[in-house]
Design a protein around this motif. Structure first.
Motif, short mmCIF file in Angstrom:
data_model
loop_
_atom_site.label_atom_id
_atom_site.label_comp_id
_atom_site.label_asym_id
_atom_site.label_seq_id
_atom_site.Cartn_x
_atom_site.Cartn_y
_atom_site.Cartn_z
N ARG A 10 -2.59 16.82 -81.54
CA ARG A 10 -2.16 17.70 -82.63
C ARG A 10 -0.71 18.07 -82.43
O ARG A 10 -0.30 18.45 -81.35
N ARG A 11 0.04 17.90 -83.43
CA ARG A 11 1.40 18.46 -83.44
C ARG A 11 1.77 18.68 -84.90
O ARG A 11 1.12 18.14 -85.80
N SER A 12 2.75 19.51 -85.10
CA SER A 12 3.14 19.82 -86.47
C SER A 12 3.84 18.61 -87.07
O SER A 12 4.89 18.20 -86.59
N ARG A 14 5.68 16.75 -90.23
CA ARG A 14 6.50 17.19 -91.37
C ARG A 14 6.86 16.04 -92.31
O ARG A 14 7.76 16.19 -93.15
N VAL A 95 13.53 24.54 -80.36
CA VAL A 95 12.71 23.72 -81.26
C VAL A 95 13.45 23.44 -82.57
O VAL A 95 13.37 22.34 -83.13
N ASN A 120 8.97 22.45 -96.96
CA ASN A 120 7.81 23.28 -96.63
C ASN A 120 6.94 23.52 -97.86
O ASN A 120 5.72 23.45 -97.81
N PHE A 124 5.28 19.28 -97.24
CA PHE A 124 5.80 18.05 -96.62
C PHE A 124 5.11 16.81 -97.22
O PHE A 124 4.83 15.84 -96.51
N PRO A 166 0.99 23.97 -89.71
CA PRO A 166 0.82 25.37 -90.14
C PRO A 166 2.16 25.87 -90.68
O PRO A 166 3.21 25.49 -90.15
N GLN A 167 2.13 26.70 -91.73
CA GLN A 167 3.39 27.04 -92.40
C GLN A 167 3.48 28.51 -92.79
O GLN A 167 3.00 28.91 -93.86
N ALA A 168 4.11 29.28 -91.94
CA ALA A 168 4.34 30.69 -92.28
C ALA A 168 5.31 30.80 -93.46
O ALA A 168 5.39 31.85 -94.09
N ALA A 169 6.01 29.72 -93.75
CA ALA A 169 6.97 29.72 -94.87
C ALA A 169 6.32 30.24 -96.15
O ALA A 169 6.99 30.88 -96.98
N THR A 209 7.05 19.01 -78.83
CA THR A 209 7.66 20.26 -78.39
C THR A 209 7.30 20.58 -76.95
O THR A 209 6.26 20.15 -76.45
N ARG A 211 6.45 22.92 -73.54
CA ARG A 211 5.62 24.06 -73.20
C ARG A 211 6.06 24.61 -71.85
O ARG A 211 6.46 23.86 -70.97
C1 LIG Z 1 1.47 30.51 -87.60
C2 LIG Z 1 2.46 29.37 -87.58
C3 LIG Z 1 3.40 29.27 -88.58
C4 LIG Z 1 4.29 28.19 -88.62
N1 LIG Z 1 5.15 28.06 -89.68
C5 LIG Z 1 5.90 26.94 -89.81
C6 LIG Z 1 6.66 26.71 -90.99
O1 LIG Z 1 6.69 27.52 -91.90
N2 LIG Z 1 7.33 25.54 -91.09
C7 LIG Z 1 7.31 24.59 -90.11
O2 LIG Z 1 7.93 23.54 -90.27
N3 LIG Z 1 6.59 24.78 -88.97
C8 LIG Z 1 5.88 25.92 -88.80
N4 LIG Z 1 5.10 26.10 -87.69
C9 LIG Z 1 5.05 25.06 -86.66
C10 LIG Z 1 5.73 25.47 -85.36
O3 LIG Z 1 7.10 25.28 -85.48
C11 LIG Z 1 5.13 24.59 -84.23
O4 LIG Z 1 3.77 24.88 -84.09
C12 LIG Z 1 5.82 24.79 -82.89
O5 LIG Z 1 7.17 24.44 -82.94
C13 LIG Z 1 5.11 23.97 -81.81
O6 LIG Z 1 5.13 22.61 -82.17
P1 LIG Z 1 3.81 21.75 -82.39
O7 LIG Z 1 2.98 22.44 -83.44
O8 LIG Z 1 4.28 20.40 -82.85
O9 LIG Z 1 3.08 21.71 -81.09
C14 LIG Z 1 4.25 27.21 -87.60
C15 LIG Z 1 3.30 27.34 -86.57
C16 LIG Z 1 2.42 28.39 -86.56
C17 LIG Z 1 1.39 28.49 -85.47
#
Ligand SMILES: Cc1cc2nc3c(=O)[nH]c(=O)nc-3n(C[C@H](O)[C@H](O)[C@H](O)COP(=O)(O)O)c2cc1C
Length: 223
Positions: A10-12, A14, A95, A120, A124, A166-169, A209, A211
């Motif tokens: 799992r990784r974010s 985009r 990051v 966002n 994406f 995940p996107q708090a945006a 990313t 840790r």
């Molecule tokens: C609650 C939460 C909100 C996040 N919001 C955003 C966001 O709005 N846009 C984005 O590109 N990444 C967002 N991320 C991703 C983080 O940047 C990412 O989880 C972090 O850099 C670690 O990388 P990884 O998820 O690839 O392990 C969010 C992650 C979390 C947990």
């Protein structure tokens, strides 16, 4: 798939491929994620799932609000601490730097950064856009529960060959999200979640990313 495989793969992501996700798979992920632990079994999460035209409509409405300068009241919770101590500031900046380097957006390129930030709101390009919310009267305890639920969604997605971000945006434009999805006023929009098939070789998806080592956050008592 082993749990550790799901966790470590799992990784974010985009950049998503356009292919749609079977509704049965989305339902499977959500149903299994709802097995998440929650204090008192409150299961306080609310999930809004957008696909197809509804997903595109939500994105278009937010991007239009951005273009119109309709920023609204913003997020209803502290997405970040009001002040960063150096350790967290360093992590956040790192990051950001790593991501924008991969994207080829140089420091100070405000237009390039804005272009990426806007993505966002298109999830994406993921075919599934979810919004997670919780009742306003719920306390920090229930926000923990929602976080666990969110993580289960992300890990279960891996078992179906899917990826997430995940996107708090989305909390920033909660006034538009609320209007489009008819989210009641007693709910706080926590975040969005992009779900779809991602090509891990796409440059921005290559970001692994860092840790902190265990010793930085684990205290042992053994005798
Ligand atoms: C609650 C939460 C909100 C996040 N919001 C955003 C966001 O709005 N846009 C984005 O590109 N990444 C967002 N991320 C991703 C983080 O940047 C990412 O989880 C972090 O850099 C670690 O990388 P990884 O998820 O690839 O392990 C969010 C992650 C979390 C947990």
């Amino acid at each position: 798939m082993r749990v550790s495989e799901a966790v470590n793969s799992r990784r974010s992501m985009r950049v998503f491929k356009p292919g749609s996700v079977a509704k049965a798979d989305i339902e499977w992920i959500i149903a299994n994620a709802s097995r998440a632990a929650s204090n008192g079994n409150l299961q306080p999460w609310q999930l809004y799932v957008t696909i197809g035209a509804a997903r595109k409509r939500l994105s278009a409405a937010i991007l239009k609000a951005m273009d119109d300068g309709d920023t609204g009241p913003g997020a209803e919770y502290d997405v970040y601490p009001k002040q960063f101590t150096p350790v967290y500031d360093t992590r956040r900046k790192l990051v950001g730097k790593q991501l924008y380097t991969l994207l080829g957006v140089p420091k100070g390129d405000a237009a390039g950064m804005l272009k990426q930030f806007r993505k966002n709101y298109d999830f994406f390009d993921a075919p599934v856009g979810m919004i997670l919310s919780v009742e306003r009267r719920m306390g920090s305890g229930q926000w923990i529960d929602c976080g666990i639920f969110l993580d289960q969604l992300m890990l279960l997605a891996r078992e179906k060959g899917l990826h997430t971000c995940p996107q708090a945006a989305f909390s920033r434009f909660q006034h538009v999200v609320r209007r489009e999805l008819k989210i009641p006023g007693d709910q706080v929009v926590i975040c969005g979640l992009a779900l779809g098939y991602a090509d891990p070789d796409e440059v921005p998806n290559n970001l692994i990313t860092e840790r902190a080592p265990l010793g930085d956050f684990t205290t042992w008592f053994e005798a």
